[in-house]
Design a protein around this motif. Structure first.
Motif, short mmCIF file in Angstrom:
data_model
loop_
_atom_site.label_atom_id
_atom_site.label_comp_id
_atom_site.label_asym_id
_atom_site.label_seq_id
_atom_site.Cartn_x
_atom_site.Cartn_y
_atom_site.Cartn_z
N ALA A 156 0.85 -1.20 0.00
CA ALA A 156 0.00 0.00 0.00
C ALA A 156 0.88 1.25 0.00
O ALA A 156 1.71 1.42 0.90
N ILE A 157 0.72 2.08 -1.03
CA ILE A 157 1.44 3.36 -1.09
C ILE A 157 0.48 4.43 -0.59
O ILE A 157 -0.61 4.62 -1.18
N VAL A 158 0.85 5.08 0.50
CA VAL A 158 -0.07 6.01 1.15
C VAL A 158 0.62 7.34 1.41
O VAL A 158 1.85 7.45 1.36
N THR A 175 9.41 7.46 -2.49
CA THR A 175 9.23 8.73 -3.21
C THR A 175 8.43 8.47 -4.48
O THR A 175 8.76 7.56 -5.25
N GLY A 176 7.39 9.26 -4.67
CA GLY A 176 6.58 9.12 -5.88
C GLY A 176 7.34 9.59 -7.11
O GLY A 176 8.01 10.63 -7.06
N GLY A 177 7.27 8.83 -8.17
CA GLY A 177 8.02 9.15 -9.38
C GLY A 177 7.54 10.41 -10.07
O GLY A 177 8.32 11.12 -10.71
N PHE A 178 6.26 10.72 -9.96
CA PHE A 178 5.69 11.86 -10.70
C PHE A 178 5.90 13.16 -9.95
O PHE A 178 6.45 14.11 -10.50
N LEU A 179 5.49 13.21 -8.68
CA LEU A 179 5.61 14.45 -7.90
C LEU A 179 7.00 14.59 -7.28
O LEU A 179 7.33 15.67 -6.78
N LYS A 180 7.77 13.49 -7.23
CA LYS A 180 9.08 13.47 -6.58
C LYS A 180 8.96 13.89 -5.11
O LYS A 180 9.86 14.51 -4.55
N GLY A 225 7.88 12.72 -1.01
CA GLY A 225 7.91 11.54 -0.15
C GLY A 225 6.53 10.94 0.01
O GLY A 225 5.52 11.66 0.08
N ASN A 226 6.46 9.62 0.04
CA ASN A 226 5.24 8.93 0.46
C ASN A 226 5.67 7.71 1.27
O ASN A 226 6.87 7.50 1.51
N THR A 227 4.72 6.92 1.72
CA THR A 227 5.03 5.77 2.56
C THR A 227 4.48 4.51 1.91
O THR A 227 3.34 4.51 1.45
N GLU A 270 -2.69 20.86 -10.94
CA GLU A 270 -3.16 20.17 -9.73
C GLU A 270 -3.47 18.70 -10.04
O GLU A 270 -4.04 18.39 -11.08
N VAL A 271 -3.05 17.80 -9.14
CA VAL A 271 -3.38 16.39 -9.28
C VAL A 271 -4.01 15.89 -7.98
O VAL A 271 -3.75 16.44 -6.91
N THR A 272 -4.86 14.87 -8.10
CA THR A 272 -5.47 14.27 -6.91
C THR A 272 -4.66 13.04 -6.53
O THR A 272 -4.45 12.15 -7.36
N ILE A 273 -4.20 13.00 -5.29
CA ILE A 273 -3.36 11.89 -4.82
C ILE A 273 -4.17 11.00 -3.90
O ILE A 273 -4.82 11.47 -2.97
N GLY A 274 -4.08 9.70 -4.16
CA GLY A 274 -4.64 8.70 -3.23
C GLY A 274 -6.13 8.78 -3.09
O GLY A 274 -6.78 9.18 -4.00
N GLY A 275 -6.61 8.47 -1.95
CA GLY A 275 -6.33 7.74 -0.70
C GLY A 275 -5.11 6.86 -0.69
O GLY A 275 -4.14 7.16 0.01
N VAL A 301 -2.88 0.51 -4.04
CA VAL A 301 -2.71 -0.80 -3.39
C VAL A 301 -2.49 -1.90 -4.43
O VAL A 301 -3.24 -1.98 -5.42
N PHE A 302 -1.48 -2.72 -4.21
CA PHE A 302 -1.25 -3.92 -5.01
C PHE A 302 -1.44 -5.11 -4.07
O PHE A 302 -0.95 -5.09 -2.94
N VAL A 303 -2.12 -6.15 -4.56
CA VAL A 303 -2.23 -7.39 -3.78
C VAL A 303 -1.60 -8.49 -4.62
O VAL A 303 -2.05 -8.75 -5.75
P1 2BA Z 1 3.47 10.00 -7.73
O1 2BA Z 1 4.09 9.20 -8.82
O2 2BA Z 1 4.26 11.14 -7.17
O3 2BA Z 1 2.05 10.52 -8.26
C1 2BA Z 1 1.27 11.42 -7.50
C2 2BA Z 1 -0.04 11.71 -8.20
O4 2BA Z 1 0.23 12.36 -9.45
C3 2BA Z 1 -0.82 10.44 -8.57
O5 2BA Z 1 -1.63 10.04 -7.47
C4 2BA Z 1 -1.63 10.90 -9.78
O6 2BA Z 1 -2.78 11.63 -9.38
C5 2BA Z 1 -0.70 11.89 -10.44
N1 2BA Z 1 0.08 11.27 -11.52
C6 2BA Z 1 1.01 10.30 -11.42
N2 2BA Z 1 1.55 10.01 -12.61
C7 2BA Z 1 0.95 10.83 -13.51
C8 2BA Z 1 1.08 11.04 -14.91
N3 2BA Z 1 1.95 10.32 -15.66
N4 2BA Z 1 0.27 11.98 -15.49
C9 2BA Z 1 -0.59 12.70 -14.76
N5 2BA Z 1 -0.76 12.58 -13.42
C10 2BA Z 1 0.00 11.64 -12.81
P2 2BA Z 1 -1.91 8.51 -7.22
O7 2BA Z 1 -2.34 7.84 -8.48
O8 2BA Z 1 -2.83 8.42 -6.05
O9 2BA Z 1 -0.50 7.87 -6.84
C11 2BA Z 1 0.13 8.16 -5.58
C12 2BA Z 1 1.51 7.51 -5.55
O10 2BA Z 1 1.33 6.08 -5.64
C13 2BA Z 1 2.42 7.85 -6.73
O11 2BA Z 1 3.12 9.05 -6.47
C14 2BA Z 1 3.35 6.65 -6.79
O12 2BA Z 1 4.34 6.76 -5.76
C15 2BA Z 1 2.41 5.52 -6.41
N6 2BA Z 1 1.83 4.84 -7.58
C16 2BA Z 1 0.65 5.11 -8.19
N7 2BA Z 1 0.43 4.26 -9.20
C17 2BA Z 1 1.48 3.43 -9.26
C18 2BA Z 1 1.85 2.33 -10.10
N8 2BA Z 1 1.06 1.91 -11.11
N9 2BA Z 1 3.02 1.70 -9.85
C19 2BA Z 1 3.83 2.11 -8.85
N10 2BA Z 1 3.54 3.14 -8.00
C20 2BA Z 1 2.39 3.79 -8.21
#
Ligand code: 2BA
Length: 109
Positions: free
Chosen positions: A6-8, A33-38, A40-42, A90-95, A98-100
């Motif tokens: 779970a990435i939260v 660390t999220g790849g898109f926003l760079k 920190g996450n958990t 602006e992007v919406t993050i989470g809740g 989750v991968f199972v």
């Molecule tokens: P980030 O990669 O920093 O992404 C943060 C939020 O930015 C995402 O929220 C989504 O709303 C948006 N976003 C991500 N990639 C995008 C893109 N290519 N174009 C437009 N918007 C984009 P969430 O989807 O809730 O994801 C939260 C975090 O969960 C991500 O942080 C990443 O760390 C992880 N994550 C999400 N999907 C993943 C996946 N398929 N594989 C691995 N990690 C994932």
């Protein structure tokens, strides 16, 4: 056995870990660390029996909230200095993301 990954949001992680532990689950917390926003996450690793997966997902759903995040994108607008002005998007993050996955073998040695 299943592994719930779970990435939260960092701000939800403390409460989520407390809830999972209180309900008898074992948790490993990774600082990620999220790849898109760079930002920190958990990431939590939760190993559970197949029948318990839905209960874990429901705890995650109860605790984790959606939030807004912003990322700067290059924009076609050019400022008075002739430099491209980054536009915040602006992007919406989470809740939670989750991968199972199936666990082939689990040992505590
Ligand atoms: P980030 O990669 O920093 O992404 C943060 C939020 O930015 C995402 O929220 C989504 O709303 C948006 N976003 C991500 N990639 C995008 C893109 N290519 N174009 C437009 N918007 C984009 P969430 O989807 O809730 O994801 C939260 C975090 O969960 C991500 O942080 C990443 O760390 C992880 N994550 C999400 N999907 C993943 C996946 N398929 N594989 C691995 N990690 C994932």
């Amino acid at each position: 056995m299943k592994l719930v990954i779970a990435i939260v949001h960092d701000e939800d992680s403390f409460e989520l870990i407390e809830e999972l532990i209180d309900n008898g689950y074992k948790v490993t917390k990774l600082a990620t660390t999220g790849g898109f926003l760079k930002a920190g996450n958990t990431t939590l690793l939760i190993g559970v029996e197949k029948e318990k997966v839905d209960s874990v997902l429901s705890i995650i759903q109860d605790v984790c909230k959606t939030r807004k995040g912003a990322v700067s994108m290059p924009s076609p607008i050019v400022g008075s200095t002739g430099v491209f002005v980054p536009t915040p998007v602006e992007v919406t993050i989470g809740g939670a993301t989750v991968f199972v996955i199936d666990v082939e073998r689990f040992e505590r040695i």
